[in-house]
Motif scaffolding. Structure first.
Motif, mmCIF file in Angstrom:
data_model
loop_
_atom_site.group_PDB
_atom_site.id
_atom_site.type_symbol
_atom_site.label_atom_id
_atom_site.label_comp_id
_atom_site.label_asym_id
_atom_site.label_seq_id
_atom_site.Cartn_x
_atom_site.Cartn_y
_atom_site.Cartn_z
ATOM 1 N N VAL A 192 16.972 37.651 11.889
ATOM 2 C CA VAL A 192 17.282 38.025 10.503
ATOM 3 C C VAL A 192 18.080 39.319 10.472
ATOM 4 O O VAL A 192 19.079 39.439 9.747
ATOM 5 C CB VAL A 192 15.977 38.161 9.702
ATOM 6 C CG1 VAL A 192 16.281 38.613 8.275
ATOM 7 C CG2 VAL A 192 15.221 36.847 9.690
ATOM 8 N N ARG A 193 17.630 40.287 11.260
ATOM 9 C CA ARG A 193 18.335 41.568 11.272
ATOM 10 C C ARG A 193 19.768 41.405 11.766
ATOM 11 O O ARG A 193 20.701 41.940 11.180
ATOM 12 C CB ARG A 193 17.573 42.558 12.155
ATOM 13 C CG ARG A 193 18.252 43.897 12.295
ATOM 14 C CD ARG A 193 17.417 44.831 13.159
ATOM 15 N NE ARG A 193 17.071 44.222 14.429
ATOM 16 C CZ ARG A 193 17.887 44.160 15.473
ATOM 17 N NH1 ARG A 193 19.118 44.660 15.374
ATOM 18 N NH2 ARG A 193 17.507 43.606 16.606
ATOM 19 N N ARG A 194 19.942 40.646 12.844
ATOM 20 C CA ARG A 194 21.296 40.440 13.360
ATOM 21 C C ARG A 194 22.165 39.689 12.357
ATOM 22 O O ARG A 194 23.366 39.953 12.226
ATOM 23 C CB ARG A 194 21.238 39.684 14.685
ATOM 24 C CG ARG A 194 20.671 40.494 15.837
ATOM 25 C CD ARG A 194 20.954 39.779 17.145
ATOM 26 N NE ARG A 194 20.352 38.460 17.194
ATOM 27 C CZ ARG A 194 19.155 38.176 17.677
ATOM 28 N NH1 ARG A 194 18.404 39.156 18.175
ATOM 29 N NH2 ARG A 194 18.687 36.949 17.679
ATOM 30 N N GLY A 195 21.563 38.731 11.657
ATOM 31 C CA GLY A 195 22.331 37.972 10.672
ATOM 32 C C GLY A 195 22.858 38.836 9.550
ATOM 33 O O GLY A 195 23.992 38.643 9.076
ATOM 34 N N PHE A 196 22.061 39.823 9.117
ATOM 35 C CA PHE A 196 22.515 40.697 8.044
ATOM 36 C C PHE A 196 23.412 41.809 8.554
ATOM 37 O O PHE A 196 24.203 42.373 7.786
ATOM 38 C CB PHE A 196 21.301 41.282 7.312
ATOM 39 C CG PHE A 196 20.733 40.363 6.256
ATOM 40 C CD1 PHE A 196 21.057 40.547 4.935
ATOM 41 C CD2 PHE A 196 19.891 39.318 6.604
ATOM 42 C CE1 PHE A 196 20.545 39.705 3.953
ATOM 43 C CE2 PHE A 196 19.366 38.473 5.641
ATOM 44 C CZ PHE A 196 19.693 38.652 4.302
#
Length: 1592
Positions: A1052-1056
């Motif tokens: 999730v963090r990498r996606g954002f």
């Protein structure tokens, strides 16, 4: 005639035996002959012929009966006759006699005169005389005594050295001349009070070093070519020409030869010279570095005495080594590289503290490790080289540890870090998914102590149970996972006594004490969890009740008033009993409802539940009609009592009543039609899902799987297994499911049924863990056979046309079997082709585009679409891997452009086909998301000026609606003409699970930001932006998506982060992205600034800690970008100031602040700088808050609070230190920080002298913190202001005093000593690093003296390390350990000042020593208190330099020497042969025997020509000749070693010269023969003589 001639010859002279000319007399005056020389004389005893002499030979009588016996026996015999041997007065008489002897000797001694030394004067000479004088100085035949009367005056400095070199003056004579020259230079200064005898050594060192620097400057390198300038250069160096090179080498070599005696005798100041070497190494170029490196290597021992000298040399060597390795001429500098590495290695071994320099280590750690890793370049033997390298390795480890500690690297983990442990534990639990192997999860430590009440186990148990029941986490699998992990723990510890009872106590304590248990919203979850624990035998309901009763718990009964009710009442009421007995049920009923209760609310509720269940499942209970179509919403409406009943009633009703009836229905399902059975099973599945009765659902599904003969029902059971795969994994029953599936597969395989779905499900559930090798092989073979049957391989596949008209005609073919017939024909025709399914789909899409044209009726269009869907479903059955992959490739290929051209009517038809295929499993949800939805969102997010709203918005809206139906909606409708079935909704839920699992979830998480960007894209219409917003909000609120997000927070963090890091997102869109992330993880939509500034503690719940970490990290990065933008800088700075003030000023607990620091690691530079600056301000404020009378305790309290802030800063700044980037720290804060640290050090230093032993430890702890704080501050690279540097300079002596205090005395502390000493190194190196002078004094910032009242207790190891910091070098060997002394009035010796070296005043004595004491040397005898005694001193000589007359000179004389009695005896009793004895001859070396050549140490061998003076057997008749007899040569032959021999072994070399020999002659000449008395054996055995070894 011959006789007459013979008689006329004169008579031969009488032979007279004379001693050798080298043999001295036994006495100078008395005629007592020569030692060892006894010539024959008439009437001697040897001439008397007697039988004894003839038989035995002549033997001298022994002086005593036994040569080993002393004369004490004879003396004792004489004493018995009345002698005075033991008279007591004899000793006194002897004492008076010796005293009288010494008195007379002292009186007759000549008094020593006053010093008559005069320095040779300087005279002014003409050029000719000066040249003549220097020529005589260069001539070794001219004695210096002739030249020493006066020396020429004229040339100085470099010219003088050039003059000596030009005349090629020998080094000793040149040193004498320069010493005389210097003595004359300093003669006029010696009477001045400020005269320093070594000052001229400093001046001369400057002359010599500047002379060498001038020569080194001649060695230049060509300037590098300038880019863009075509200038031709010619370079000619000094060393490039033979003549200039020889001249330069000659002069430099002569200078080096002069330098050695200068350095040894102190003529050049060591400190000045060694400092020049270190600085020259840093300033020279690579061509000069080779010469300087050799110079440093030769004088490295002096450098290693002091760290101030070794540190700049080390830095210079590192810089040069780095330059060598980066230059293009590295291949020609191998020798220089070896020397530099050797210098670094020797420094590391001799003075490892030099490498304790964080700034150096931070810049060159890799280079140092490589330089110290290899073996020593010039080591001794292999063994010693290994020891040397091991010492380097050990020192390097210690150096790295100390540097990393000062740089705050590899910080030790915080003890009892509750929050950090919770993060790890929650992440482990959240990572449980369908592919997890529960046996590999080691949630509880494997090393569990015997007593399970350890804090670590209790904490982990609390975490596990809280995670299982809290509403802050997601997933129905949680209680099952908790039970599985606890059951595994219990099984591992089953052998331990009372383990189960202990676990039960922990579970009871958790239920009895935790706040999460008492929350009303968690009642159902807690009751369900403990029901499952009781089912697994981990918790005993009876014991639980007994314990409550035994402790007198009030308010357990419902009949008691609510005001006194116990919260355990609800647990007794709600906790289900899976395996109960009648007695336990009655006990529960009595406690909860009372003894008189006849009908309980549970009975009423159970009757109502049964009524509702009968209504929705009539066939199970004997009914014959099905209810109308059931949906999920209608099912919930029909069963309110079942869904809202307590867990106790739910479990009892389902377990004891519903599940047995469902088993009976499954057993007779074969007699019912497939559709009826399928609807009943789907309704039962959904009912059990709503009541979380997954154990009963598993039993039902396994029962149906083993008994049904309906293919669709079998498929539906498989879909249930796939849908709830995570729950089965948490229950650890995947092995049971896999084995049942495999058994069913074998059964259906033998019956010829459809087994494709079973094979796929077996592979999924097994995941390579359950099936044995045979079963795996069987499955793989069947899949291969199935694949080959559907898609046979051939070398000539059938070509598939691009256009298939029959597919278009299928739309109006109303026959029910038309789709199946067309699919079969196409498969049969094109089954050998690999792309026939792709082209079929391409024709389907083309045909669907014609459907709106073919009919305007919506129902008819949907009919066509369903027909195409059924056709594609049949095509899917004809493909080994299905049609899913072909459709995906089409969407990602040519379909990208085609879908943009579809109209709204076409999308309406295509949506029906896609949903139909997804419901029946032909198309996966992930295929439509990856092929349609995500590209549409990306298109809308990237929409710009070229955006075409008409086509693109249709595509984006259709894709968004498709995402809503497949992922978000609880129930979706394929088409209005298709009846709403519960089974279809269940299948949508089943196949959407793939989107929430890896590897596809990462793709979903990375596309949610595109939805946010689409929502804020002003180019897109407001309607579409509203759709995107609604879709994004519902996506963020989805519990399935949140569960997946918590499982993979990094994705999730990498996606954002990706759209922001790519640089394609405007700054104004960063905040909406952060808010969207917050909404997913924390159900909050507030902006990031308010989140960071208020209510931080509220978001640090243990269960949401990991999600909070992601939000903090992402938010801080966004603030970093905001700080870099001028428009948002002010607001972001205010937010950070607010947050850091909360962190650093007691608004949070220390662990929470530590957690925030962990989350802030790796943030952007501006955010980190803001963190660090505010942290330093907080530390300064804390340390400045001192009470009026400051005490050590108050200082320690302030240090402890500041230490928490320092821990936060250390973790925030650690990544920046690794990068080595400079930080723009606040200047005023740095100056205030240095000032408060200095004041605190001064307070501690003053307190140590007046503090009791109880407070010493308190001050030491505070000083340690201050030192660590100083280390942390100095670790930041950047500029230092003048005020900061001045404060640090004042801090240096104070810090050194603290080092000495902790080195010895009552405050002795080894840890504090080492830490403070390293801090002192760091501080001094930092001052030099930021020094403004180009060549600073290396001793400038170091301490000057070592003083302490406790120096007597200073450990030697500490003393050695402290001495390396002081500026005083080791004194010259001439004056080392010498001191001035005098005797006081009482005769005691009083020591004064140490003797100071005066190399320029102590000139060589040129007078010959004739035994007369003149006292005319430069060093007066008065300094030694010398007195004339009349004794003659034997000068020290090497044995090979001594001649026989000198060695025999004192045999009969009384002499006083400095040697011991044993040494004198050895010297006087060993008489080496004269050099003339064997002149011109070389023979076999002495010591040659059977063992070969042995060393000769003066021992006499048989046959040796040497005669021992102590021999008891002596021939007096044959000693007239010192030659050997021929007979003795046959027994043993040994030649005498001469000076020209080969050394100790005494082996001669070369043939015998000038001698003629016969073959039968003796092996040696008569000149080498010595006659030895005594009988010769008749047949002496010849010993084996080894041949002389060849000389190498």
């Amino acid at each position: 005639m011959k006789q007459e001639k013979r008689g006329q010859e004169p008579p031969s002279p009488i032979y007279e035996s004379l001693p050798p000319p080298w043999l001295p007399k036994s006495h100078r005056t008395a005629d007592v002959g020569y030692p060892g020389f006894h010539p024959p004389r008439p009437g001697q005893d040897e001439d008397v012929l007697s039988d004894k002499h003839i038989k035995d030979g002549f033997l001298l009588p022994l002086p005593v009966p036994d040569e080993h016996q002393s004369a004490a026996v004879i003396l004792l015999q004489q004493d018995a006759k009345g002698g005075r041997m033991f008279d007591q007065s004899v000793l006194a008489d002897l004492e008076h006699l010796m005293s009288d002897i010494f008195t007379r000797k002292a009186d007759s001694a000549v008094a020593i005169q006053s010093s008559a030394f005069k320095i040779p004067s300087r005279v002014t000479m003409s050029d000719t005389k000066r040249q003549t004088w220097f020529a005589e100085l260069a001539n070794p035949d001219v004695p210096l005594s002739k030249l020493g009367k006066s020396v020429p005056h004229g040339a100085k400095g470099h010219d003088l050295l050039d003059l000596l070199h030009t005349n090629n003056v020998a080094i000793p004579r040149a040193v004498w001349f320069l010493r005389v020259f210097g003595a004359n230079e300093t003669a006029g200064l010696r009477n001045k009070p400020s005269y320093n005898p070594t000052q001229y050594s400093v001046d001369w060192a400057i002359v010599v070093t500047s002379y060498m620097k001038k020569q080194l400057a001649d060695i230049g390198l060509p300037s590098p070519p300038r880019p863009g300038m075509n200038i031709k250069q010619t370079f000619k160096g000094v060393l490039s020409d033979v003549e200039t090179r020889d001249r330069w080498v000659s002069r430099f070599t002569y200078c080096l030869k002069l330098l050695r005696p200068f350095y040894d005798e102190g003529l050049v100041d060591h400190r000045t010279f060694l400092t020049w070497i270190a600085l020259q190494m840093a300033a020279c170029n690579l061509a000069q570095a080779g010469f300087v490196a050799h110079l440093a290597d030769e004088y490295l021992d002096g450098v290693l005495e002091k760290r101030p000298l070794a540190k700049p040399l080390l830095d210079a060597c590192i810089a040069k080594l780095n330059e060598v390795r980066t230059t293009s001429a590295q291949g020609h500098l191998n020798k220089l590289e070896e020397i530099l590495k050797s210098l670094i290695q020797r420094i590391c071994v001799a003075l490892p503290d030099t490498l304790v320099s964080p700034s150096t280590w931070l810049a060159h750690s890799s280079l140092l490790c490589s330089a110290l890793a290899g073996p020593a370049d010039s080591g001794p033997s292999d063994c010693r080289r290994r020891d040397f390298q091991q010492l380097i390795s050990d020192n390097l480890i210690d150096i790295q540890r100390r540097n990393d500690a000062m740089l705050f690297r590899n910080l030790p983990p915080r003890k009892l870090e509750r929050l950090g442990s919770l993060v790890v534990d929650i992440q482990i639990l959240n990572s449980i998914c369908s592919s997890t192997d529960m046996s590999t999860i080691s949630f509880f430590s494997s090393q569990i102590p015997d007593c399970t009440s350890s804090s670590s186990f209790v904490d982990k148990l609390d975490t596990l149970l809280t995670w299982a029941v809290t509403p802050l986490q997601y997933g129905s699998h949680r209680p099952y996972a908790a039970v599985t992990l606890l059951r595994a723990y219990h099984e591992r510890n089953a052998r331990r006594e009372s383990s189960s009872a202990t676990l039960h106590d922990h579970l009871f304590d958790w239920l009895d004490s935790k706040p999460v248990v008492r929350e009303a919203g968690n009642l159902r979850a807690v009751a369900s969890l403990f029901g499952k624990l009781m089912k697994s035998g981990l918790f005993d309901y009876a014991v639980y009740v007994q314990r409550l009763v035994a402790r007198g718990e009030e308010g357990l009964s419902l009949s008691e008033p609510d005001g006194t009710a116990s919260f355990h009442r609800n647990f007794l009421r709600w906790i289900p009993l899976h395996n109960t007995t009648s007695s336990l049920s009655n006990q529960r009923k009595v406690i909860v409802y009372g003894a008189r209760a006849r009908q309980t609310p549970e009975d009423v509720c159970e009757r109502e539940m049964r009524r509702e269940i009968r209504a929705i499942l009539p066939l199970v209970f004997g009914g014959d009609t099905l209810p109308p179509s059931v949906s999920m919403s209608s099912l919930r409406t029909s069963c309110p009592t079942v869904l809202g009943a307590p867990c106790f009633e739910q479990v009892r009703t389902i377990k004891q009543w519903l599940l047995p009836n469902l088993h009976k229905f499954a057993s007779r399902s074969q007699s019912l039609d497939e559709i009826t059975t399928l609807k009943t099973y789907s309704t039962a599945v959904e009912l059990l899902r709503y009541t979380h009765s997954y154990g009963s659902l598993l039993e039902l599904s396994l029962s149906v799987l083993s008994q049904t003969s309906h293919a669709e029902l079998l498929t539906s059971v498989g879909e249930v297994f796939h849908r709830f795969a995570t729950i089965w994994t948490a229950m650890n029953v995947t092995g049971t499911i896999t084995s049942t599936l495999y058994s069913t597969y074998l059964l259906w395989r033998t019956q010829g049924g459809k087994t494709r779905s079973l094979l796929t499900l077996i592979i999924e559930m097994d995941d390579g863990r359950q099936l044995d090798a045979t079963a795996k092989t069987q499955v793989e073979n069947d899949i291969a056979a199935f694949t080959h049957a559907l898609a046979p391989k051939t070398d000539h596949p059938e070509a598939v046309p691009s256009v298939m008209p029959e597919i278009l005609l299928l739309a109006e073919d109303s026959k029910p079997d038309a789709p199946s017939i067309l699919a079969n024909s196409l498969w049969y025709r094109y089954r050998t082709s690999g792309d026939w399914a792709w082209k079929v789909w391409d024709n389907i899409v083309a045909s669907l585009r014609q459907v709106p044209v073919m009919s305007e009726d919506h129902e008819r269009r949907h009919t066509y679409a369903l027909r195409y869907g059924q056709f594609l479903l049949n095509v899917d059955h004809h493909l080994p891997g299905g049609i899913d992959d072909d459709v995906l490739q089409w969407f990602l290929g040519t379909g990208k452009s085609e879908v943009l051209g579809l109209t709204l009517e076409t999308w309406d038809v295509l949506r029906v086909v896609l949903l139909f295929l997804c419901v029946h499993g032909a198309l996966s949800t992930t295929t439509l998301l990856q092929g349609l939805v995500y590209p549409a969102w990306q298109l809308g997010a990237d929409a710009g000026p070229l955006y075409q709203p008409q086509n693109m918005e249709t595509f984006i809206q259709a894709a968004s609606e498709l995402f809503d139906a497949l992922v978000l909606q609880e129930e979706c409708f394929i088409s209005p003409i298709v009846p709403q079935e519960l089974l279809d909704a269940q299948r949508i839920h089943t196949w959407r699970q793939n989107a929430f699992r890896e590897p596809h979830f990462t793709l979903l998480a990375s596309n949610i930001p595109n939805l946010v960007l689409l929502e804020h894209n002003n180019v897109v219409s407001d309607e579409l932006r509203g759709i995107a917003r609604d879709l994004r909000l519902r996506t963020c609120e989805s519990r399935d998506i949140r569960q997946s997000c918590y499982r993979n927070l990094d994705a999730v963090r990498r996606g954002f982060e990706h759209p922001i890091q790519s640089g394609m997102v405007a700054e104004t869109l960063c905040e909406p992205l952060v808010n969207a992330l917050k909404m997913i993880l924390s159900e909050s939509n507030e902006d990031v600034n308010s989140f960071l500034s208020t209510g931080i503690s509220s978001v640090l719940s243990p269960c949401t800690l990991a999600a909070t970490a992601v939000q903090l990290q992402f938010g801080l990065r966004q603030l970093g970008r905001a700080l870099a933008c001028e428009s948002t800088k002010q607001g972001a700075s205010a937010s950070l100031d607010k947050m850091t003030s909360l962190i650093f000023h007691h608004s949070m607990a220390s662990e929470e602040a530590y957690f925030i620091a962990e989350m802030a690691r790796g943030v952007d530079g501006p955010v980190a700088i803001k963190f660090i600056n505010n942290g330093f301000k907080s530390i300064v404020d804390i340390l400045n808050r001192a009470p009026a009378p400051s005490t050590p305790e108050s200082l320690l309290v302030r240090a402890g609070r500041a230490g928490e802030v320092l821990r936060v800063l250390s973790h925030v700044s650690e990544p920046l230190r690794e990068e080595g980037t400079g930080l723009d720290l606040d200047v005023s804060t740095q100056e205030r920080l240095a000032k408060i640290i200095l004041e605190s050090f001064q307070f501690a230093n003053a307190t140590f002298s007046k503090t009791t032993d109880q407070s010493l430890r308190v001050i030491t702890e505070a000083v340690i913190f201050l030192a660590r704080l100083l280390q942390f501050d100095l670790g930041f690279l950047g500029t230092r202001t003048t005020h900061f540097r001045e404060t640090c300079e004042k801090m240096t002596p104070v810090l050194f005093d603290l080092v000495v205090i902790h080195a010895c005395g009552p405050a002795h502390d080894a840890v504090a000593f080492a830490l403070l000493l390293d801090t002192l190194y760091f501080l001094i190196d930092d001052l030099f690093l930021h020094s403004k002078t180009s060549s600073p004094d290396p001793f400038k910032y170091y301490p000057t003296r070592l003083q302490s009242p406790h120096l007597h207790s200073l450990p030697s190891s500490h003393h050695v390390r402290l001495l390396t910091l002081l500026p005083h070098l080791r004194p010259n060997a001439v004056v080392q350990d010498l001191t001035h002394a005098h005797r006081d009035n009482t005769g005691l010796l009083v020591y004064g000042a140490p003797v100071q070296n005066r190399p320029w005043e102590w000139i060589e004595n040129l007078d010959k020593d004739d035994g007369t004491i003149r006292n005319n040397a430069s060093l007066s005898l008065e300094l030694f208190g010398a007195k004339a005694t009349g004794d003659h001193l034997i000068g020290y000589m090497q044995d090979e330099e001594r001649c026989i007359p000198m060695r025999l000179e004192g045999v009969f004389e009384d002499k006083l020497t400095a040697e011991s009695v044993f040494r004198r005896d050895w010297r006087e009793t060993r008489l080496p042969a004269h050099s003339d004895v064997r002149a011109g001859e070389r023979g076999v070396g002495e010591g040659v025997d059977e063992l070969g050549t042995l060393p000769t140490f003066g021992l006499q061998k048989p046959g040796s020509r040497r005669v021992s003076p102590a021999s008891s057997v002596r021939s007096r008749g044959s000693v007239s000749s010192v030659r050997r007899s021929p007979a003795s040569l046959s027994g043993n032959r040994s030649a005498v070693s001469t000076r020209e021999g080969t050394g100790e072994c005494g082996i001669g070399s070369g043939p015998t010269a000038g001698r003629k020999r016969k073959a039968s002659a003796s092996v040696d000449d008569d000149d080498e023969v010595e006659i030895i008395e005594g009988p010769v054996p008749a047949n002496p055995k010849k010993p084996k003589v080894k041949p002389k070894p060849k000389k190498k």
